[in-house]
Design a protein around this motif. Structure first.
Motif, PDB file in Angstrom:
ATOM      1  N   ILE A 288       0.848  -1.194   0.000  1.00 36.74           N
ATOM      2  CA  ILE A 288       0.000   0.000   0.000  1.00 36.74           C
ATOM      3  C   ILE A 288       0.881   1.241   0.000  1.00 36.74           C
ATOM      4  CG2 ILE A 288      -1.580   1.343   1.451  1.00 36.74           C
ATOM      5  CD1 ILE A 288      -2.819  -1.389   2.301  1.00 36.74           C
ATOM      6  N   VAL A 289       1.951   1.229   0.784  1.00 33.97           N
ATOM      7  CA  VAL A 289       2.794   2.424   0.814  1.00 33.97           C
ATOM      8  C   VAL A 289       3.817   2.492  -0.319  1.00 33.97           C
ATOM      9  CG1 VAL A 289       2.473   3.107   3.212  1.00 33.97           C
ATOM     10  CG2 VAL A 289       4.243   1.454   2.661  1.00 33.97           C
ATOM     11  N   ILE A 290       4.206   1.358  -0.878  1.00 36.88           N
ATOM     12  CA  ILE A 290       5.228   1.454  -1.930  1.00 36.88           C
ATOM     13  C   ILE A 290       4.602   1.742  -3.293  1.00 36.88           C
ATOM     14  CG2 ILE A 290       5.429  -1.013  -2.569  1.00 36.88           C
ATOM     15  CD1 ILE A 290       8.352   1.416  -2.297  1.00 36.88           C
ATOM     16  N   LEU A 291       3.380   1.250  -3.564  1.00 36.76           N
ATOM     17  CA  LEU A 291       2.813   1.460  -4.905  1.00 36.76           C
ATOM     18  C   LEU A 291       2.717   2.946  -5.275  1.00 36.76           C
ATOM     19  CD1 LEU A 291       0.053  -1.321  -4.983  1.00 36.76           C
ATOM     20  CD2 LEU A 291       2.205  -1.306  -6.237  1.00 36.76           C
ATOM     21  N   PRO A 292       2.195   3.807  -4.382  1.00 38.61           N
ATOM     22  CA  PRO A 292       2.156   5.231  -4.747  1.00 38.61           C
ATOM     23  C   PRO A 292       3.555   5.805  -4.982  1.00 38.61           C
ATOM     24  CG  PRO A 292       0.748   4.813  -2.889  1.00 38.61           C
ATOM     25  CD  PRO A 292       1.525   3.564  -3.098  1.00 38.61           C
ATOM     26  N   ALA A 293       4.545   5.283  -4.245  1.00 41.71           N
ATOM     27  CA  ALA A 293       5.913   5.768  -4.487  1.00 41.71           C
ATOM     28  C   ALA A 293       6.315   5.430  -5.926  1.00 41.71           C
ATOM     29  CB  ALA A 293       6.885   5.158  -3.484  1.00 41.71           C
ATOM     30  N   PHE A 294       5.933   4.231  -6.397  1.00 38.32           N
ATOM     31  CA  PHE A 294       6.219   3.876  -7.793  1.00 38.32           C
ATOM     32  C   PHE A 294       5.549   4.866  -8.747  1.00 38.32           C
ATOM     33  CE2 PHE A 294       6.520  -0.956  -6.682  1.00 38.32           C
ATOM     34  CZ  PHE A 294       7.791  -0.765  -6.190  1.00 38.32           C
ATOM     35  N   GLY A 295       4.327   5.259  -8.406  1.00 36.57           N
ATOM     36  CA  GLY A 295       3.616   6.226  -9.249  1.00 36.57           C
ATOM     37  C   GLY A 295       4.349   7.560  -9.285  1.00 36.57           C
ATOM     38  N   ILE A 296       4.822   7.995  -8.115  1.00 35.55           N
ATOM     39  CA  ILE A 296       5.533   9.277  -8.041  1.00 35.55           C
ATOM     40  C   ILE A 296       6.783   9.223  -8.908  1.00 35.55           C
ATOM     41  CG2 ILE A 296       6.855  10.766  -6.492  1.00 35.55           C
ATOM     42  CD1 ILE A 296       4.897   9.878  -4.249  1.00 35.55           C
ATOM     43  N   LYS A 313       1.411   0.658 -20.596  1.00 35.79           N
ATOM     44  CA  LYS A 313       0.507  -0.466 -20.322  1.00 35.79           C
ATOM     45  C   LYS A 313       1.147  -1.491 -19.395  1.00 35.79           C
ATOM     46  CE  LYS A 313      -2.464  -0.344 -24.293  1.00 35.79           C
ATOM     47  NZ  LYS A 313      -2.406  -0.626 -25.725  1.00 35.79           N
ATOM     48  N   SER A 314       2.425  -1.761 -19.620  1.00 35.74           N
ATOM     49  CA  SER A 314       3.070  -2.755 -18.763  1.00 35.74           C
ATOM     50  C   SER A 314       3.200  -2.222 -17.344  1.00 35.74           C
ATOM     51  CB  SER A 314       4.447  -3.133 -19.329  1.00 35.74           C
ATOM     52  OG  SER A 314       5.296  -2.010 -19.305  1.00 35.74           O
ATOM     53  N   MET A 315       3.302  -0.891 -17.215  1.00 40.52           N
ATOM     54  CA  MET A 315       3.370  -0.283 -15.890  1.00 40.52           C
ATOM     55  C   MET A 315       2.047  -0.499 -15.148  1.00 40.52           C
ATOM     56  SD  MET A 315       6.046   1.141 -14.865  1.00 40.52           S
ATOM     57  CE  MET A 315       7.001   2.553 -14.455  1.00 40.52           C
ATOM     58  N   VAL A 316       0.957  -0.251 -15.839  1.00 37.20           N
ATOM     59  CA  VAL A 316      -0.360  -0.453 -15.234  1.00 37.20           C
ATOM     60  C   VAL A 316      -0.520  -1.918 -14.836  1.00 37.20           C
ATOM     61  CG1 VAL A 316      -2.841  -0.442 -15.686  1.00 37.20           C
ATOM     62  CG2 VAL A 316      -1.413   1.442 -16.507  1.00 37.20           C
ATOM     63  N   PHE A 317      -0.151  -2.789 -15.747  1.00 36.75           N
ATOM     64  CA  PHE A 317      -0.267  -4.215 -15.492  1.00 36.75           C
ATOM     65  C   PHE A 317       0.575  -4.617 -14.284  1.00 36.75           C
ATOM     66  CE2 PHE A 317       0.819  -8.672 -16.266  1.00 36.75           C
ATOM     67  CZ  PHE A 317      -0.454  -9.189 -16.374  1.00 36.75           C
ATOM     68  N   ALA A 318       1.780  -4.056 -14.212  1.00 29.91           N
ATOM     69  CA  ALA A 318       2.669  -4.392 -13.097  1.00 29.91           C
ATOM     70  C   ALA A 318       2.071  -3.919 -11.776  1.00 29.91           C
ATOM     71  CB  ALA A 318       4.044  -3.775 -13.323  1.00 29.91           C
ATOM     72  N   LEU A 319       1.565  -2.684 -11.759  1.00 24.76           N
ATOM     73  CA  LEU A 319       0.982  -2.157 -10.516  1.00 24.76           C
ATOM     74  C   LEU A 319      -0.153  -3.046 -10.040  1.00 24.76           C
ATOM     75  CD1 LEU A 319       0.664   1.671 -11.289  1.00 24.76           C
ATOM     76  CD2 LEU A 319       2.010   0.660  -9.468  1.00 24.76           C
ATOM     77  N   MET A 320      -1.040  -3.378 -10.976  1.00 20.58           N
ATOM     78  CA  MET A 320      -2.209  -4.153 -10.601  1.00 20.58           C
ATOM     79  C   MET A 320      -1.817  -5.567 -10.171  1.00 20.58           C
ATOM     80  SD  MET A 320      -4.679  -2.452 -10.384  1.00 20.58           S
ATOM     81  CE  MET A 320      -5.266  -0.865 -10.695  1.00 20.58           C
ATOM     82  N   SER A 321      -0.868  -6.171 -10.898  1.00 21.13           N
ATOM     83  CA  SER A 321      -0.561  -7.546 -10.513  1.00 21.13           C
ATOM     84  C   SER A 321       0.186  -7.580  -9.185  1.00 21.13           C
ATOM     85  CB  SER A 321       0.201  -8.283 -11.616  1.00 21.13           C
ATOM     86  OG  SER A 321       1.264  -7.514 -12.054  1.00 21.13           O
ATOM     87  N   PRO A 357       7.027  -8.309 -11.929  1.00 19.10           N
ATOM     88  CA  PRO A 357       6.482  -6.984 -12.252  1.00 19.10           C
ATOM     89  C   PRO A 357       7.356  -5.849 -11.733  1.00 19.10           C
ATOM     90  CG  PRO A 357       5.070  -8.153 -10.673  1.00 19.10           C
ATOM     91  CD  PRO A 357       6.050  -9.135 -11.192  1.00 19.10           C
ATOM     92  N   THR A 358       8.019  -6.065 -10.600  1.00 16.95           N
ATOM     93  CA  THR A 358       8.872  -4.995 -10.079  1.00 16.95           C
ATOM     94  C   THR A 358      10.023  -4.738 -11.040  1.00 16.95           C
ATOM     95  OG1 THR A 358       8.301  -5.828  -7.909  1.00 16.95           O
ATOM     96  CG2 THR A 358      10.050  -4.193  -8.008  1.00 16.95           C
ATOM     97  N   GLY A 359      10.590  -5.824 -11.555  1.00 16.46           N
ATOM     98  CA  GLY A 359      11.685  -5.669 -12.529  1.00 16.46           C
ATOM     99  C   GLY A 359      11.198  -4.956 -13.777  1.00 16.46           C
ATOM    100  N   VAL A 360       9.956  -5.269 -14.202  1.00 11.17           N
ATOM    101  CA  VAL A 360       9.399  -4.604 -15.382  1.00 11.17           C
ATOM    102  C   VAL A 360       9.401  -3.093 -15.174  1.00 11.17           C
ATOM    103  CG1 VAL A 360       7.234  -4.234 -16.641  1.00 11.17           C
ATOM    104  CG2 VAL A 360       7.971  -6.551 -16.086  1.00 11.17           C
ATOM    105  N   LYS A 361       9.004  -2.682 -13.980  1.00 15.59           N
ATOM    106  CA  LYS A 361       8.939  -1.238 -13.734  1.00 15.59           C
ATOM    107  C   LYS A 361      10.303  -0.616 -13.756  1.00 15.59           C
ATOM    108  CE  LYS A 361       5.834  -0.407 -10.415  1.00 15.59           C
ATOM    109  NZ  LYS A 361       4.611  -1.043 -10.834  1.00 15.59           N
ATOM    110  N   ILE A 362      11.273  -1.313 -13.151  1.00 10.94           N
ATOM    111  CA  ILE A 362      12.630  -0.756 -13.122  1.00 10.94           C
ATOM    112  C   ILE A 362      13.104  -0.508 -14.555  1.00 10.94           C
ATOM    113  CG2 ILE A 362      15.031  -1.234 -12.491  1.00 10.94           C
ATOM    114  CD1 ILE A 362      13.641  -1.090  -9.918  1.00 10.94           C
ATOM    115  N   PHE A 363      12.871  -1.500 -15.432  1.00 15.20           N
ATOM    116  CA  PHE A 363      13.313  -1.317 -16.819  1.00 15.20           C
ATOM    117  C   PHE A 363      12.536  -0.201 -17.499  1.00 15.20           C
ATOM    118  CE2 PHE A 363      15.268  -5.491 -16.189  1.00 15.20           C
ATOM    119  CZ  PHE A 363      16.534  -5.171 -16.634  1.00 15.20           C
ATOM    120  N   ASN A 364      11.254  -0.079 -17.190  1.00 13.53           N
ATOM    121  CA  ASN A 364      10.489   1.025 -17.780  1.00 13.53           C
ATOM    122  C   ASN A 364      11.086   2.376 -17.404  1.00 13.53           C
ATOM    123  OD1 ASN A 364       8.671  -0.562 -19.124  1.00 13.53           O
ATOM    124  ND2 ASN A 364       7.131  -0.510 -17.508  1.00 13.53           N
TER     125      ASN A 364
END
Ligand code: HEM
Ligand SMILES: [Cu+2]
Length: 656
Positions: A288-296, A313-321, A357-364
């Protein structure tokens, strides 16, 4: 007389000069606040403009102020512990005192620092980012804030009255049961968290509805800014996870007050049931606290690299999954419970899956920066330093998720280093980045960059100096929640280094306070409303935003709509004619949330001491407030067109 003396010595916390000093300074600060407010005749202003406000921007600011104060308290707790551990055999804190401090530190940092800082940013940013005039339920929003506030007050009061909880931040029974903790500290824990937790649940509902129902026309789900997506993911997690916390604390309350046996070792109860339940909330809670940090970080990366976010799209997918997967990993906190190889294997694998999914975000984020013209502003620097920090923190998390290896790592300093790496390098850095980034939107001026960079370097260097040694201490066998250790263990040098790092972060915090104070005094007003050359709707309006946010509700056609508008203007395409102004529908202020939450506080205080003469009036007050509110029909008003026109003209320097 003697009974009074006896009562007072149990009621008030007494002890060493350190505590006394802190208590005296709390008392003096309160007297000073009352004095200043009376002297400048500000009580009316405080009540009208702040305590009764339902404006999401002001509620956001109040959340931020509270969380900075709580960061201070939690930070002082941390430094007291680090001082005690600096040298072997140190006699700075007693064992009891150490237990209380790690408990209050953990609770305060997660529930009363990270959560409200996050809610503050939701409040300040989300309506502006989706082109709305407020949240879906402004009254409820104010109630959420005041429940948080009075819950936090109740929890913090245990420092002066009755005694602090000391059974760890998740209060495992049997230690937190009546036999393990006969004092009132654990009651403060239950009621402080319960009251503020209900506020958190309501915030979750409020922002889900706001995001789903109040977006500007044209903003389809897949056109929402990434911070809005991350808020949605976090709030969905909140509404699924927080009821578990409420029930778990309620069962613990039943055990402590009525001798129920849910979590006892006898009469059919089982403490492991509590540990399962609390982590069914606790693990989602960290997401709950880390997801918004990813958004920021996503917003900041694309703003300062001047590029569209890579892989939307992959970012959205990663957040949700991640938000879904976070519900299936809880048992990784107690692989050592003895539930057998199959159960452990399941939870080990689900935990490892989250790394994908976390790795996906890092690469994004990396690909967004790749070939961008990066501007090294303070928010961007927090973001850039977060990436390697979170990767290492995540990798040590994967190490911990290897169930057989966890039998070694479990409850050692290796774990302490891991979770601080993701909580400080991820959550805290993320929220600092967000605060600096949106500060000009909140107050109309930027924070001083130079001082911010000092804070940045001190926090970063301090972080590695403090926590890297702890991985090795953990591997060397040092366990968590240990108040002292023998010289012969050989842990002295690394602990000393770690303490130095802790103090560097403390100095970093002082720089942040200095930065805020300096900026309030000296920073120039930002007249553009868009100081960072932003991409999303909040930057299209003046700063600070007027009460009604948008004079006319914008129509959205692209993902980074404000950026697209600016591109069109640069290319000489005229804006579509603005629709005519219309009267704006607004919610009225209300004192009920404040008063009702205060009654909850009174009732909570009564529950803590088992004093029915507080519980009954408190609960009655809550019920009366609800009744009064349900008969109020006159709860909204319209801002006339003339006033909107005048405000806009003033804000936009004449050109309406
Ligand atoms: C200035 C930075 C910080 C320092 C120096 C620090 C230091 C410490 C220390 C010394 C402990 C106790 C370890 C033990 O004896 O078991 C601890 C525990 C803990 N910290 Fe921090 N901390 C910091 C920031 C944070 C932040 C930002 C968070 C959360 C957002 C956090 C969450 C926790 C939690 C949950 C515990 C566990 C408490 C328990 O064992 O019940 N800390 N920290
Ligand atoms: Cu977990």
């Amino acid at each position: 007389m003697d009974t009074i003396k006896q009562f007072a010595s149990e009621f008030f916390v007494t002890g060493d000069p350190l505590i006394l000093g802190a208590q005296v300074s709390i008392g003096l600060t309160m007297v000073a606040i009352v004095f200043v407010l009376s002297y400048f005749r500000k009580w009316g202003w405080l009540w009208r403009e702040w305590l009764t406000t339902v404006d999401h921007k002001r509620i956001g600011i109040m959340y931020v102020i509270c969380s900075i104060l709580m960061l201070f308290r939690g930070g002082v707790d941390a430094l007291l512990m680090r001082t005690q551990l600096a040298l072997p055999g140190m006699e700075f804190l007693h064992a009891d005192h150490y237990n209380q401090i790690f408990t209050t530190h953990g609770v305060i940092m997660i529930l009363f620092m990270a959560m409200p800082l996050m809610f503050g940013l939701f409040n300040i940013v989300i309506p502006l980012q989706i082109g709305a005039r407020d949240v879906a339920f402004p009254f409820l929003n104010s109630l959420s804030f005041w429940l948080f506030f009075w819950g936090a007050m109740l929890f913090n009061m245990s420092f002066v009255i009755g005694g602090s909880p000391d059974a760890g931040w998740l209060a495992y029974p049997p230690l937190s049961g009546l036999e393990g903790s006969p004092g009132v500290g654990q009651n403060f824990y239950i009621w402080g968290i319960q009251i503020s937790g209900i506020g958190s649940l309501m915030t979750g509902i409020n922002f889900i509805v706001t995001i789903l129902k109040m977006r500007a026309p044209g903003m389809g789900l897949m056109k929402m800014p990434m911070f809005t997506w991350s808020t949605l993911a976090s709030c969905l997690t909140i509404i699924l996870a927080f009821p578990i916390l409420t029930i778990t604390l309620f069962l613990l309350f039943m055990d402590r007050y009525f001798g129920a046996h849910f979590f006892t070792l006898d009469a059919g109860g089982n403490p492991m049931m509590y540990i399962n339940l609390i982590w069914m909330w606790g693990h989602p809670e960290v997401y709950i606290v880390i997801l918004p940090a990813f958004g920021i970080f996503s917003e900041i990366v694309s703003t300062f690299a001047k590029k569209t976010l890579f892989g939307y799209k992959s970012m959205v997918f990663a957040l949700m999954s991640i938000s879904i997967a976070s519900f299936f990993t809880w048992a990784h906190h107690f692989f050592t419970m003895g539930s057998g190889a199959n159960v452990n294997a399941f939870f080990a694998v689900t935990t490892m899956i989250i790394a994908i999914p976390t790795g996906v975000k890092i690469f994004n984020w990396l690909f967004t920066m790749y070939r961008g013209r990066i501007k090294f502003t303070t928010p961007m620097m927090w973001t850039i330093s977060f990436i390697p920090c979170f990767v290492v923190g995540g990798m040590t998390g994967v190490m911990l998720s290897v169930a057989p290896a966890d039998f070694q790592f479990h409850n050692s300093y290796f774990l302490i280093a891991h979770f601080h790496q993701v909580l400080i390098g991820g959550v805290a850095f993320g929220f600092f980045a967000g605060l600096t980034y949106w500060w000009p939107k909140m107050f109309g001026f930027k924070l001083h960059e130079g001082l911010g960079k000092w804070a940045f370097w001190l926090w970063n260097i301090g972080f590695y100096v403090c926590f890297m040694p702890q991985y090795f201490l953990g591997l060397d066998g040092m366990t968590r929640r240990m108040y002292t250790y023998d010289f012969d263990m050989g842990w002295g040098p690394l602990n000393l280094v770690s303490t130095v790092g802790g103090f560097l972060m403390g100095i970093g915090f002082l720089f942040q306070v200095w930065q805020i104070a300096h900026s309030i005094k000296f920073m120039q007003k930002d007249t553009t409303g868009d100081p960072w050359d932003g991409r999303t709707l909040e930057w299209s309006i003046p700063s600070p935003a007027p009460l009604y946010n948008f004079a006319t509700v914008p129509t959205v056609s692209e993902t980074d709509d404000w950026w697209a508008t600016k591109q069109r203007r640069a290319a000489g395409v005229p804006d579509a004619p603005a629709p005519a102004l219309e009267p704006i529908h607004m919610p009225k202020h209300s004192g009920i949330p404040f008063v009702m939450s205060f009654f909850w506080f009174v009732a909570g205080f009564g529950f803590v001491f088992d004093w029915l003469h507080f519980v009954i009036p408190g609960l009655a007050g809550v019920a009366i407030c609800m009744l009064v509110r349900s008969f109020q029909y006159d709860t909204d008003y319209y801002i006339p067109v003339d006033e909107v026109r005048r405000t806009e003209a003033a804000l936009r320097g004449g050109k309406a």
